[in-house]
Design a protein around this motif. Structure first.
Motif, PDB file in Angstrom:
ATOM      1  N   TRP A 222       0.838  -1.205   0.000  1.00 29.55           N
ATOM      2  CA  TRP A 222       0.000   0.000   0.000  1.00 29.55           C
ATOM      3  C   TRP A 222       0.870   1.251   0.000  1.00 29.55           C
ATOM      4  CZ3 TRP A 222      -3.855   1.865   4.292  1.00 29.55           C
ATOM      5  CH2 TRP A 222      -4.874   2.626   3.698  1.00 29.55           C
ATOM      6  N   ALA A 223       2.005   1.192   0.706  1.00 34.66           N
ATOM      7  CA  ALA A 223       2.930   2.331   0.723  1.00 34.66           C
ATOM      8  C   ALA A 223       3.454   2.619  -0.681  1.00 34.66           C
ATOM      9  CB  ALA A 223       4.087   2.059   1.679  1.00 34.66           C
ATOM     10  N   ILE A 224       3.750   1.567  -1.449  1.00 38.22           N
ATOM     11  CA  ILE A 224       4.189   1.756  -2.839  1.00 38.22           C
ATOM     12  C   ILE A 224       3.103   2.455  -3.632  1.00 38.22           C
ATOM     13  CG2 ILE A 224       4.784   0.555  -4.984  1.00 38.22           C
ATOM     14  CD1 ILE A 224       6.043  -1.647  -3.239  1.00 38.22           C
ATOM     15  N   TYR A 225       1.877   1.971  -3.487  1.00 42.74           N
ATOM     16  CA  TYR A 225       0.761   2.540  -4.250  1.00 42.74           C
ATOM     17  C   TYR A 225       0.536   4.002  -3.876  1.00 42.74           C
ATOM     18  CZ  TYR A 225      -3.676   2.797  -6.690  1.00 42.74           C
ATOM     19  OH  TYR A 225      -4.676   3.152  -7.564  1.00 42.74           O
ATOM     20  N   LEU A 226       0.495   4.292  -2.576  1.00 41.56           N
ATOM     21  CA  LEU A 226       0.228   5.664  -2.129  1.00 41.56           C
ATOM     22  C   LEU A 226       1.369   6.606  -2.500  1.00 41.56           C
ATOM     23  CD1 LEU A 226      -1.396   5.049   1.377  1.00 41.56           C
ATOM     24  CD2 LEU A 226      -2.522   5.573  -0.802  1.00 41.56           C
ATOM     25  N   ALA A 227       2.611   6.108  -2.490  1.00 42.44           N
ATOM     26  CA  ALA A 227       3.740   6.945  -2.913  1.00 42.44           C
ATOM     27  C   ALA A 227       3.589   7.340  -4.373  1.00 42.44           C
ATOM     28  CB  ALA A 227       5.048   6.204  -2.686  1.00 42.44           C
ATOM     29  N   LEU A 228       3.147   6.413  -5.202  1.00 45.63           N
ATOM     30  CA  LEU A 228       2.960   6.723  -6.618  1.00 45.63           C
ATOM     31  C   LEU A 228       1.755   7.637  -6.833  1.00 45.63           C
ATOM     32  CD1 LEU A 228       3.790   3.236  -8.157  1.00 45.63           C
ATOM     33  CD2 LEU A 228       5.248   5.248  -7.973  1.00 45.63           C
ATOM     34  N   VAL A 229       0.725   7.482  -6.014  1.00 47.34           N
ATOM     35  CA  VAL A 229      -0.400   8.426  -6.059  1.00 47.34           C
ATOM     36  C   VAL A 229       0.088   9.829  -5.701  1.00 47.34           C
ATOM     37  CG1 VAL A 229      -2.567   9.096  -4.944  1.00 47.34           C
ATOM     38  CG2 VAL A 229      -2.196   6.717  -5.598  1.00 47.34           C
ATOM     39  N   GLY A 230       0.943   9.913  -4.676  1.00 47.52           N
ATOM     40  CA  GLY A 230       1.513  11.198  -4.302  1.00 47.52           C
ATOM     41  C   GLY A 230       2.312  11.822  -5.432  1.00 47.52           C
ATOM     42  N   LEU A 231       3.075  11.000  -6.158  1.00 46.39           N
ATOM     43  CA  LEU A 231       3.829  11.490  -7.308  1.00 46.39           C
ATOM     44  C   LEU A 231       2.882  12.021  -8.378  1.00 46.39           C
ATOM     45  CD1 LEU A 231       6.485  11.776  -8.927  1.00 46.39           C
ATOM     46  CD2 LEU A 231       6.150   9.408  -9.686  1.00 46.39           C
ATOM     47  N   THR A 232       1.786  11.304  -8.613  1.00 49.38           N
ATOM     48  CA  THR A 232       0.796  11.740  -9.600  1.00 49.38           C
ATOM     49  C   THR A 232       0.196  13.087  -9.220  1.00 49.38           C
ATOM     50  OG1 THR A 232       0.247   9.421 -10.034  1.00 49.38           O
ATOM     51  CG2 THR A 232      -1.301  11.076 -10.820  1.00 49.38           C
ATOM     52  N   LEU A 233      -0.171  13.237  -7.954  1.00 51.12           N
ATOM     53  CA  LEU A 233      -0.764  14.493  -7.484  1.00 51.12           C
ATOM     54  C   LEU A 233       0.244  15.634  -7.565  1.00 51.12           C
ATOM     55  CD1 LEU A 233      -2.804  13.226  -4.403  1.00 51.12           C
ATOM     56  CD2 LEU A 233      -3.665  13.826  -6.675  1.00 51.12           C
ATOM     57  N   ALA A 234       1.493  15.361  -7.198  1.00 48.44           N
ATOM     58  CA  ALA A 234       2.526  16.397  -7.272  1.00 48.44           C
ATOM     59  C   ALA A 234       2.710  16.866  -8.716  1.00 48.44           C
ATOM     60  CB  ALA A 234       3.845  15.866  -6.712  1.00 48.44           C
ATOM     61  N   ALA A 236       0.454  16.800 -11.067  1.00 43.89           N
ATOM     62  CA  ALA A 236      -0.734  17.572 -11.445  1.00 43.89           C
ATOM     63  C   ALA A 236      -0.656  19.000 -10.906  1.00 43.89           C
ATOM     64  CB  ALA A 236      -1.989  16.878 -10.928  1.00 43.89           C
ATOM     65  N   VAL A 237      -0.196  19.141  -9.665  1.00 40.81           N
ATOM     66  CA  VAL A 237      -0.065  20.479  -9.070  1.00 40.81           C
ATOM     67  C   VAL A 237       0.930  21.319  -9.856  1.00 40.81           C
ATOM     68  CG1 VAL A 237       0.732  21.750  -7.035  1.00 40.81           C
ATOM     69  CG2 VAL A 237      -0.756  19.766  -6.754  1.00 40.81           C
ATOM     70  N   VAL A 238       2.083  20.740 -10.173  1.00 37.56           N
ATOM     71  CA  VAL A 238       3.103  21.459 -10.944  1.00 37.56           C
ATOM     72  C   VAL A 238       2.542  21.866 -12.303  1.00 37.56           C
ATOM     73  CG1 VAL A 238       5.335  21.240 -12.104  1.00 37.56           C
ATOM     74  CG2 VAL A 238       5.045  20.367  -9.770  1.00 37.56           C
ATOM     75  N   PHE A 239       1.806  20.963 -12.936  1.00 36.03           N
ATOM     76  CA  PHE A 239       1.238  21.256 -14.257  1.00 36.03           C
ATOM     77  C   PHE A 239       0.283  22.439 -14.207  1.00 36.03           C
ATOM     78  CE2 PHE A 239      -2.577  20.533 -16.918  1.00 36.03           C
ATOM     79  CZ  PHE A 239      -2.033  20.881 -18.144  1.00 36.03           C
ATOM     80  N   TYR A 240      -0.678  22.401 -13.272  1.00 38.72           N
ATOM     81  CA  TYR A 240      -1.686  23.465 -13.229  1.00 38.72           C
ATOM     82  C   TYR A 240      -1.090  24.799 -12.785  1.00 38.72           C
ATOM     83  CZ  TYR A 240      -5.369  20.171 -14.257  1.00 38.72           C
ATOM     84  OH  TYR A 240      -6.162  19.246 -14.887  1.00 38.72           O
ATOM     85  N   VAL A 241      -0.100  24.768 -11.920  1.00 42.47           N
ATOM     86  CA  VAL A 241       0.573  26.011 -11.544  1.00 42.47           C
ATOM     87  C   VAL A 241       1.312  26.591 -12.751  1.00 42.47           C
ATOM     88  CG1 VAL A 241       2.428  26.999 -10.162  1.00 42.47           C
ATOM     89  CG2 VAL A 241       0.787  25.446  -9.093  1.00 42.47           C
ATOM     90  N   ALA A 242       2.016  25.736 -13.475  1.00 40.51           N
ATOM     91  CA  ALA A 242       2.747  26.196 -14.663  1.00 40.51           C
ATOM     92  C   ALA A 242       1.783  26.660 -15.750  1.00 40.51           C
ATOM     93  CB  ALA A 242       3.649  25.082 -15.186  1.00 40.51           C
ATOM     94  N   LEU A 243       0.665  25.947 -15.929  1.00 42.43           N
ATOM     95  CA  LEU A 243      -0.304  26.312 -16.963  1.00 42.43           C
ATOM     96  C   LEU A 243      -0.918  27.680 -16.680  1.00 42.43           C
ATOM     97  CD1 LEU A 243      -1.631  25.232 -19.561  1.00 42.43           C
ATOM     98  CD2 LEU A 243      -3.478  24.332 -18.119  1.00 42.43           C
ATOM     99  N   GLY A 244      -1.083  27.999 -15.395  1.00 41.69           N
ATOM    100  CA  GLY A 244      -1.641  29.291 -15.050  1.00 41.69           C
ATOM    101  C   GLY A 244      -0.792  30.455 -15.487  1.00 41.69           C
ATOM    102  N   ARG A 245       0.472  30.224 -15.746  1.00 46.43           N
ATOM    103  CA  ARG A 245       1.376  31.290 -16.197  1.00 46.43           C
ATOM    104  C   ARG A 245       1.205  31.592 -17.692  1.00 46.43           C
ATOM    105  NH1 ARG A 245       5.324  32.478 -12.501  1.00 46.43           N
ATOM    106  NH2 ARG A 245       5.486  31.073 -10.704  1.00 46.43           N
TER     107      ARG A 245
END
Length: 288
Positions: A222-234, A236-245
């Motif tokens: 489960w830790a492996i899965y949640l770590a990869l979910v965290g990577l996915t969310l991170a 997405a955050v970087v993408f939308y912040v960059a897209l806003g520029r």
């Protein structure tokens, strides 16, 4: 094997097999373009090369509302087309999953189109049955387990003296739903991997292998899965912040935004392969 080592080895596998990412990218992009064609043609028919036509977006509620009123008689046909497109997309993803899992579980195997599509065809109907099993799991999770949780917290929420307790309980309920969803998705992932890694033709037997495997090392998996979910969310955050520029409607900003969208698309495809590769490494390192 530790969770970190499984992810690291999964990273190595995805970097050694970039053709898988390319295949996923090309097929998903082609499907998206084909699905968008009717909508683009409708915009061009209605608005043509006008300034308004260039500003319409797929989520323009005002324009969609006007189009629904004008083409009300054709709405069942349009909805039917959307349903057909959704079914075809689901079938395409199940088909591609067979190639992805097959080529990533076989760490040293070739990733040319021939073995990829051979695996995709070989495992298609087994993965269809796994999808149906996952639907049952989701119904049990959200229709039974979460309903019981809701029934347990409802009296406390209704009798609360302040608004804080209902808000906290609502957030806890939402978080629990996400965690349960992650568990279901993880079980489905390991069932697919068991089908390929164990050469198992029976889906329920592969599910038993996956559950037996997870019972012994659930939290690390489960830790492996949640770590990869965290990577996915991170990502997405970087993408939308960059897209806003690049929100200004100027040519350089539009081009940069489109390029950024494609980079994010590739990132999501890569993460999809990383989920499989990391979990496959962990599964093969610890026989059930």
């Amino acid at each position: 094997m530790s969770a970190f080592k499984a992810i690291a080895k999964g990273l190595g596998t995805t970097f050694r097999k970039p053709r898988i990412i390319l295949v996923l990218y090309v097929f998903n992009l082609a499907f998206a373009v084909l699905a968008a064609v009717p909508f683009v043609l409708l915009i061009q028919r209605e608005l043509g090369p006008s300034l308004l036509g260039s500003s319409v977006r797929p989520v323009d509620i005002m324009w969609i509302g006007e189009a629904v009123l004008k083409y009300g008689e054709a709405l069942p046909v349009l909805l039917g087309g959307l349903v057909v497109a959704a079914v075809l997309y689901l079938a395409l993803q199940i088909f591609l999953n067979g190639g992805v899992v097959g080529r990533l579980v076989d760490r040293e195997g070739r990733t040319t189109l021939e073995p990829f599509f051979a695996d995709a065809g070989r495992y298609f109907w087994r993965f269809v049955r796994i999808f149906l099993v996952s639907v049952v799991f989701l119904i049990l999770t959200f229709g039974v387990v979460l309903e019981l949780v809701s029934a347990l917290i409802k009296p406390a929420s209704e009798s609360a003296a302040t608004e804080w307790l209902p808000l906290i309980l609502s957030n806890v309920h939402f978080l629990l739903a996400l965690l349960l969803l992650s568990i279901v998705r993880m079980v489905v992932d390991y069932t697919r991997i068991a089908v390929v890694a164990d050469g198992e033709a029976k889906v329920l037997r592969a599910l038993r292998h996956a559950l037996k495997f997870l019972r012994k090392r659930f939290f690390r998996a489960w830790a492996i899965y949640l770590a990869l979910v965290g990577l996915t969310l991170a990502g997405a955050v970087v993408f939308y912040v960059a897209l806003g520029r690049f929100s200004d409607p100027v040519v350089p900003g539009i081009v940069a935004g489109l390029v950024l969208m494609q980079i994010y698309f590739v990132f999501r495809v890569w993460v999809r392969t990383l989920f499989v590769a990391a979990q496959a490494e962990y599964y093969k390192a610890h026989p059930y």
